[in-house]
Every structure is written in structure tokens, then in C-alpha cells.
Design a protein around this motif. Structure first.
Motif, PDB file in Angstrom:
ATOM      1  N   PRO A  27      39.700  30.041  41.010  1.00 43.38           N
ATOM      2  CA  PRO A  27      41.154  30.139  40.843  1.00 43.38           C
ATOM      3  C   PRO A  27      41.612  31.594  40.914  1.00 43.38           C
ATOM      4  O   PRO A  27      41.612  32.301  39.923  1.00 43.38           O
ATOM      5  CB  PRO A  27      41.390  29.550  39.448  1.00 43.38           C
ATOM      6  CG  PRO A  27      40.112  29.811  38.718  1.00 43.38           C
ATOM      7  CD  PRO A  27      39.014  29.821  39.733  1.00 43.38           C
ATOM      8  N   GLY A  28      41.962  32.048  42.099  1.00 43.88           N
ATOM      9  CA  GLY A  28      42.463  33.422  42.252  1.00 43.88           C
ATOM     10  C   GLY A  28      43.840  33.530  41.625  1.00 43.88           C
ATOM     11  O   GLY A  28      44.478  32.529  41.300  1.00 43.88           O
ATOM     12  N   LYS A  29      44.291  34.773  41.465  1.00 43.45           N
ATOM     13  CA  LYS A  29      45.602  34.973  40.840  1.00 43.45           C
ATOM     14  C   LYS A  29      46.707  34.370  41.706  1.00 43.45           C
ATOM     15  O   LYS A  29      47.687  33.841  41.194  1.00 43.45           O
ATOM     16  CB  LYS A  29      45.831  36.474  40.658  1.00 43.45           C
ATOM     17  CG  LYS A  29      46.964  36.804  39.725  1.00 43.45           C
ATOM     18  CD  LYS A  29      47.163  38.315  39.690  1.00 43.45           C
ATOM     19  CE  LYS A  29      48.376  38.685  38.871  1.00 43.45           C
ATOM     20  NZ  LYS A  29      48.712  40.102  39.089  1.00 43.45           N
ATOM     21  N   ASP A  30      46.526  34.457  43.034  1.00 43.92           N
ATOM     22  CA  ASP A  30      47.558  33.957  43.943  1.00 43.92           C
ATOM     23  C   ASP A  30      47.130  32.664  44.619  1.00 43.92           C
ATOM     24  O   ASP A  30      47.567  32.364  45.732  1.00 43.92           O
ATOM     25  CB  ASP A  30      47.857  35.021  45.013  1.00 43.92           C
ATOM     26  CG  ASP A  30      48.178  36.356  44.391  1.00 43.92           C
ATOM     27  OD1 ASP A  30      48.865  36.357  43.361  1.00 43.92           O
ATOM     28  OD2 ASP A  30      47.716  37.382  44.914  1.00 43.92           O
ATOM     29  N   GLY A  31      46.255  31.887  43.991  1.00 39.47           N
ATOM     30  CA  GLY A  31      45.877  30.605  44.561  1.00 39.47           C
ATOM     31  C   GLY A  31      44.374  30.447  44.658  1.00 39.47           C
ATOM     32  O   GLY A  31      43.625  31.414  44.524  1.00 39.47           O
ATOM     33  N   PRO A  41      32.787  41.105  51.697  1.00 42.77           N
ATOM     34  CA  PRO A  41      33.006  41.667  50.359  1.00 42.77           C
ATOM     35  C   PRO A  41      34.461  41.508  49.929  1.00 42.77           C
ATOM     36  O   PRO A  41      35.366  41.785  50.703  1.00 42.77           O
ATOM     37  CB  PRO A  41      32.654  43.147  50.523  1.00 42.77           C
ATOM     38  CG  PRO A  41      31.751  43.195  51.694  1.00 42.77           C
ATOM     39  CD  PRO A  41      32.160  42.077  52.590  1.00 42.77           C
ATOM     40  N   LEU A  42      34.661  41.060  48.701  1.00 41.69           N
ATOM     41  CA  LEU A  42      36.015  40.739  48.259  1.00 41.69           C
ATOM     42  C   LEU A  42      36.177  41.081  46.788  1.00 41.69           C
ATOM     43  O   LEU A  42      35.253  40.902  45.991  1.00 41.69           O
ATOM     44  CB  LEU A  42      36.260  39.230  48.460  1.00 41.69           C
ATOM     45  CG  LEU A  42      37.552  38.668  47.861  1.00 41.69           C
ATOM     46  CD1 LEU A  42      38.659  38.731  48.887  1.00 41.69           C
ATOM     47  CD2 LEU A  42      37.363  37.245  47.386  1.00 41.69           C
ATOM     48  N   LEU A  43      37.338  41.595  46.449  1.00 37.67           N
ATOM     49  CA  LEU A  43      37.681  41.812  45.043  1.00 37.67           C
ATOM     50  C   LEU A  43      39.022  41.147  44.773  1.00 37.67           C
ATOM     51  O   LEU A  43      39.946  41.293  45.568  1.00 37.67           O
ATOM     52  CB  LEU A  43      37.790  43.296  44.724  1.00 37.67           C
ATOM     53  CG  LEU A  43      36.489  44.058  44.503  1.00 37.67           C
ATOM     54  CD1 LEU A  43      36.757  45.547  44.482  1.00 37.67           C
ATOM     55  CD2 LEU A  43      35.823  43.622  43.217  1.00 37.67           C
ATOM     56  N   SER A  44      39.121  40.435  43.675  1.00 39.44           N
ATOM     57  CA  SER A  44      40.382  39.776  43.378  1.00 39.44           C
ATOM     58  C   SER A  44      40.543  39.599  41.884  1.00 39.44           C
ATOM     59  O   SER A  44      39.565  39.582  41.134  1.00 39.44           O
ATOM     60  CB  SER A  44      40.430  38.408  44.059  1.00 39.44           C
ATOM     61  OG  SER A  44      41.572  37.707  43.637  1.00 39.44           O
ATOM     62  N   LEU A  69      37.110  38.777  40.126  1.00 42.27           N
ATOM     63  CA  LEU A  69      36.097  38.183  41.000  1.00 42.27           C
ATOM     64  C   LEU A  69      35.597  39.253  41.955  1.00 42.27           C
ATOM     65  O   LEU A  69      36.376  40.009  42.531  1.00 42.27           O
ATOM     66  CB  LEU A  69      36.719  37.024  41.792  1.00 42.27           C
ATOM     67  CG  LEU A  69      35.918  36.522  42.990  1.00 42.27           C
ATOM     68  CD1 LEU A  69      34.777  35.638  42.522  1.00 42.27           C
ATOM     69  CD2 LEU A  69      36.802  35.778  43.967  1.00 42.27           C
ATOM     70  N   GLU A  70      34.285  39.311  42.117  1.00 44.12           N
ATOM     71  CA  GLU A  70      33.710  40.204  43.112  1.00 44.12           C
ATOM     72  C   GLU A  70      32.736  39.408  43.961  1.00 44.12           C
ATOM     73  O   GLU A  70      31.892  38.685  43.442  1.00 44.12           O
ATOM     74  CB  GLU A  70      32.966  41.367  42.433  1.00 44.12           C
ATOM     75  CG  GLU A  70      32.433  42.381  43.428  1.00 44.12           C
ATOM     76  CD  GLU A  70      31.430  43.357  42.817  1.00 44.12           C
ATOM     77  OE1 GLU A  70      30.709  42.958  41.878  1.00 44.12           O
ATOM     78  OE2 GLU A  70      31.378  44.503  43.263  1.00 44.12           O
TER      79      GLU A  70
ATOM     80  N   TYR B 204      35.713  46.635  50.752  1.00 42.94           N
ATOM     81  CA  TYR B 204      36.110  45.334  50.224  1.00 42.94           C
ATOM     82  C   TYR B 204      37.404  44.836  50.854  1.00 42.94           C
ATOM     83  O   TYR B 204      38.232  45.631  51.296  1.00 42.94           O
ATOM     84  CB  TYR B 204      36.364  45.428  48.717  1.00 42.94           C
ATOM     85  CG  TYR B 204      35.118  45.458  47.874  1.00 42.94           C
ATOM     86  CD1 TYR B 204      34.437  44.289  47.576  1.00 42.94           C
ATOM     87  CD2 TYR B 204      34.646  46.651  47.354  1.00 42.94           C
ATOM     88  CE1 TYR B 204      33.310  44.314  46.791  1.00 42.94           C
ATOM     89  CE2 TYR B 204      33.511  46.686  46.569  1.00 42.94           C
ATOM     90  CZ  TYR B 204      32.848  45.512  46.292  1.00 42.94           C
ATOM     91  OH  TYR B 204      31.735  45.535  45.521  1.00 42.94           O
ATOM     92  N   ILE B 205      37.558  43.532  50.840  1.00 41.19           N
ATOM     93  CA  ILE B 205      38.880  42.954  51.067  1.00 41.19           C
ATOM     94  C   ILE B 205      39.535  42.909  49.689  1.00 41.19           C
ATOM     95  O   ILE B 205      38.953  42.363  48.744  1.00 41.19           O
ATOM     96  CB  ILE B 205      38.780  41.503  51.595  1.00 41.19           C
ATOM     97  CG1 ILE B 205      37.997  41.455  52.891  1.00 41.19           C
ATOM     98  CG2 ILE B 205      40.171  40.892  51.743  1.00 41.19           C
ATOM     99  CD1 ILE B 205      37.642  40.041  53.305  1.00 41.19           C
ATOM    100  N   PHE B 206      40.697  43.510  49.548  1.00 43.37           N
ATOM    101  CA  PHE B 206      41.382  43.468  48.257  1.00 43.37           C
ATOM    102  C   PHE B 206      42.453  42.406  48.273  1.00 43.37           C
ATOM    103  O   PHE B 206      43.391  42.481  49.058  1.00 43.37           O
ATOM    104  CB  PHE B 206      41.984  44.840  47.922  1.00 43.37           C
ATOM    105  CG  PHE B 206      40.980  45.803  47.395  1.00 43.37           C
ATOM    106  CD1 PHE B 206      40.676  45.838  46.054  1.00 43.37           C
ATOM    107  CD2 PHE B 206      40.300  46.653  48.258  1.00 43.37           C
ATOM    108  CE1 PHE B 206      39.732  46.718  45.567  1.00 43.37           C
ATOM    109  CE2 PHE B 206      39.346  47.529  47.778  1.00 43.37           C
ATOM    110  CZ  PHE B 206      39.064  47.563  46.426  1.00 43.37           C
ATOM    111  N   GLU B 207      42.279  41.425  47.426  1.00 46.45           N
ATOM    112  CA  GLU B 207      43.264  40.344  47.350  1.00 46.45           C
ATOM    113  C   GLU B 207      44.568  40.878  46.748  1.00 46.45           C
ATOM    114  O   GLU B 207      45.648  40.484  47.123  1.00 46.45           O
ATOM    115  CB  GLU B 207      42.687  39.212  46.499  1.00 46.45           C
ATOM    116  CG  GLU B 207      43.333  37.878  46.700  1.00 46.45           C
ATOM    117  CD  GLU B 207      42.930  37.257  48.037  1.00 46.45           C
ATOM    118  OE1 GLU B 207      43.490  36.218  48.360  1.00 46.45           O
ATOM    119  OE2 GLU B 207      42.067  37.810  48.767  1.00 46.45           O
TER     120      GLU B 207
END
Lengths: 133, 285
Positions: A27-31, A41-44, A69-70, B204-207
Motif C-alpha cells: 500500500p503506497g502512499k499514492d496507491g 530500485p524504488l523508494l516510496s 518502502l525500499e 532510485y525511482i522516487f515515488e
């Protein structure tokens, strides 16, 4: 490329999950976001909601309330502010706090806090019910 | 010469004390195990958070749109808040006095600045209250079962004071759990936040924009530092008490041995005296 993800779900107080999984829904902040092996690679930031993961063909669900989330090299790190396994959830208590939050939200006494509490209670109930089925 | 009855009474009293110290040692051992489990359980989150923060901070630093985060603002340290984590109870060897000495040294080293105290734990509170130190806040009865929910508000209060420039720096003094026999006095700067060093930059992809994530991450990082300090302190407290009570128990055993030997000597002396009296009485007839 690996065909599994290393999923870690941790809260400040404990580690809930640390295992190899086939896929994760967060559950990301925006969906909601789905993560499969080979993700970039992703940060949220996280919102409040159900975190689902599949391992050994079985789907598991956790209630997650805020955090980060990483995703990096097939490691998925969920730093949750708070999280519970479905079987740990006290549905009765969640329903009580749901009603209380609804009343507060409609009375506009404490708008944002009440809505956040409502979201947490609803997530807990939803997660507990999904697992029972 | 003390009478036999007096010595016996003394031995009984030491034995009672020994039983108490032995029981306290066992209680501390059990509590220590639980406290150690909590320290270990909190480690993965703290480690992961440090890594994420390093990455986000590096990305936010190169983001031209990002303003500086208020929690990173460096100001000359005129007004300092010192958070002192002591135990609620004594009988733990030098545990509390080391902390208090450390805090006093900290204040003495910063004569030019004004230091106010946030006191966690009854022992530190009692000490500094009596001496009329500048106290910003006090928290007692936190150490029993420390939860993140209990400690986070203290961290948030400190951050709020820092943001409004009511204070210019926050330091924390606590005992770190090194091993069962050793505690280490720690003095750490919390605010302004010293960012963990980034090892390898990742694209990184930053959301969310990095600066926005930094705003969310930093307060959590500070809260975790407070939480970790409290957990370490609780584990160290039980370890210190266990060691102190272990020493007290063996001291009591030593004392009982000495008193028993003394008692036997006294008894022997009185028997010898009686024999001499009987013998000399018979010889006189």
C-alpha cells in the motif's frame, strides 16, 4: 535474474517477515503497487492498507500503517510504522475503534486524526476478514 | 566477647539478606533476557532505516528544488537540551552514578552554553531536581516495558523545540549494553541530525520527491534513536543489577563463612573455660 524476492517487513519494535516470496503488493502512499522480481530500485512512502505477498503458492496478508518502502536488487524492505499479522488482529477492538473514529470524523472534532484512525481500523478488519475466507 | 546468641543472630540476618540479593539477581537475569530480545528485535528496523535515510539524503542534496530540512539546520549551540536516560531504581552498582557524573561533566564542559535537561528515569530526576537544575521535562516509569509509542512523543517534543529554535542542539546520555558485565556510557548528538554515510549511490525511482521523503524520514530516524537509547539503557540496567547482586550474594556468603568460624571459636573458648573451671575446682578440693 532471480525468480524470487527477499521480503523484509520490519517495525521499530520487531521483525515480522523475512522470507523469499514470489510477489508483493504494497500500500503506497499514492496507491497500491505490485513488486515482482527484477523490479527497478524504488523508494516510496507507505500509506495505510493491506500488504499481500505470495510464497509457496499461498497468499499472506498483513495490515500496514504508514512507513517506507525500499526495493533494491530483489530485496524488498518495508519499514512500517506499525504492522500486524492477520491472526494478531483483534477484530472486536478494531470495530469499536472504527465506530468511534466514524463518530469523531462526522462530528469534525478531530478531522485528520479521526480519518487516519478510521483507515487503520478498516484495514485491520479487511485484513482479518480476507484471511478468514 | 560477644555472646554466642548475638553471633547466631548476626548470621541469620546476613543469610536473609543473601536470599534477597539472590532473588534480585534471578529476577534481573530474567528481565535482562527479555530486554536483550527487544534490543535485537529493534535492530533490523534501525539498520534498514539508516540505509534508506542515507540514500534519500544523498538524492535530496542534489535536488535543486529542495529547501534545507529544519532538522539538519546547524546553529551555534547556545541552548542545548540534554536527554539523560537513567534507571527508575537503584541497587545496580555504579549504573546511575556514572550517568549522572557523565551529565554533570557534559554541563561543565559547556560553560558558555545553557544546558537544560530532559530526564528519563527516576534516579536522574531526583538528583537534578534536588540540585535545582534547569529541567525541560521528566519521564518516569518508562523502563518497565518500553514501547515505541511511549518514547516517540518525547522525541517529537525535542524536535519541535529544535524547529522553533527554542534549543540549538539535542544530545542524549545513556548506558549502552556492551555485555552482561560491561556498560558503556554513551554521549550522542541527536540534533542537528548527523546523516549516516552513504556507501554506494543508487539510482532510485522516487515515488515521492526526495525532499518530501526526507521530511518524513528524519523525524522517524530521531524517534528510533530515542527508542534505541531507551532499550539499550534498560538492558544495561538489568545487566548492571544482576552483576551487583551477584557480587552482593558472594560477599554475603563470605561473611557467613567468617562469622561461622568466629562463632565456633567463641563456643570452643567457652567450653575450654568451663573445663578449666571444673578441673581447677576438683584440684582445689
Amino acid at each position: 535474474m532471480a525468480d524470487s524476492l527477499d521480503l523484509e517487513v520490519v517495525t521499530p519494535e520487531r521483525e515480522l517477515v523475512h522470507e523469499q516470496v514470489a510477489e508483493v503488493q504494497v500500500p503506497g502512499k499514492d496507491g497500491y503497487m505490485g513488486v515482482l522480481p527484477g523490479h527497478a530500485p524504488l523508494l516510496s512512502e507507505l500509506g495505510t492498507g493491506a500488504l499481500a505477498y505470495v510464497t509457496g503458492g499461498r497468499r499472506h496478508v498483513l495490515a500496514v500503517h504508514g512507513g517506507f518502502l525500499e526495493v533494491i536488487e530483489d530485496h524488498v524492505r518495508v519499514l512500517a510504522d506499525a504492522a500486524e499479522r492477520a491472526e494478531e488482529i483483534d477484530v472486536e477492538r478494531a470495530r469499536v475503534s472504527q465506530r468511534r473514529a466514524q463518530q469523531q470524523a462526522s462530528a469534525m472534532a478531530d478531522g485528520a486524526d479521526a480519518l487516519a484512525a478510521l483507515a487503520r481500523a478498516q484495514t485491520r478488519i479487511a485484513v482479518a476478514e480476507q484471511t478468514q475466507r | 566477647m560477644p555472646s554466642l546468641i548475638d553471633i547466631r543472630r548476626r548470621i541469620r540476618s546476613v543469610k536473609n539478606t543473601q536470599q534477597i540479593t539472590k532473588a534480585m539477581k534471578m529476577v534481573s537475569a530474567a528481565k535482562l533476557r527479555r530486554a536483550q530480545d527487544r534490543v535485537i528485535a529493534a535492530r533490523p528496523y534501525a539498520a534498514a532505516l539508516g540505509k534508506v535515510l542515507a540514500n534519500v539524503a544523498a538524492a535530496a542534496a542534489v535536488d535543486p528544488d529542495a529547501g534545507a530540512n529544519p532538522l539538519l539546520a546547524q546553529r551555534p549551540a547556545q541552548k542545548i537540551l540534554l536527554v539523560l536516560v537513567t534507571a527508575d531504581k537503584g541497587l545496580a552498582g555504579a549504573f546511575n552514578s556514572n550517568l549522572i557524573k557523565g551529565a554533570q561533566r557534559f554541563i561543565a564542559e559547556r560553560q558558555e552554553a545553557s544546558v537544560s535537561l530532559e530526564l528519563i528515569g527516576r534516579k536522574g530526576r531526583d538528583f537534578f531536581r534536588k540540585r535545582g537544575a534547569r529541567i525541560a521535562g521528566e519521564q518516569i516509569n518508562l523502563a518497565g516495558r518500553p514501547t515505541f509509542q511511549d518514547i516517540a512523543p518525547i522525541a517529537r517534543k525535542a524536535m519541535e523545540m529544535y524547529r522553533t529554535a527554542e534549543i540549538d542542539a539535542v544530545h542524549i546520555t545513556y548506558n549502552e549494553f556492551k555485555s552482561v558485565v560491561a556498560q558503556k556510557l554513551m554521549q550522542v548528538q541527536i540534533l542537528p541530525v548527523q546523516l549516516p554515510v552513504q556507501i554506494a549511490p543508487v539510482d532510485y525511482i522516487f515515488e515521492q520527491p526526495p525532499a518530501e521523503m526526507l521530511d518524513a524520514l528524519l523525524p522517524r530516524y530521531v524517534e528510533v534513536m530515542f527508542y534505541r537509547a531507551l532499550l539499550e539503557s534498560v538492558a544495561a540496567e538489568h545487566a548492571a543489577r544482576m552483576t551487583a547482586m551477584e557480587a552482593a550474594t558472594s560477599n554475603a556468603a563470605e561473611m557467613i563463612d567468617k562469622l561461622t568460624l568466629y562463632m565456633n571459636r567463641v563456643r570452643q573458648a567457652s567450653i575450654t573455660k568451663e573445663i578449666i573451671e571444673v578441673v581447677s575446682g576438683a584440684a582445689a578440693e
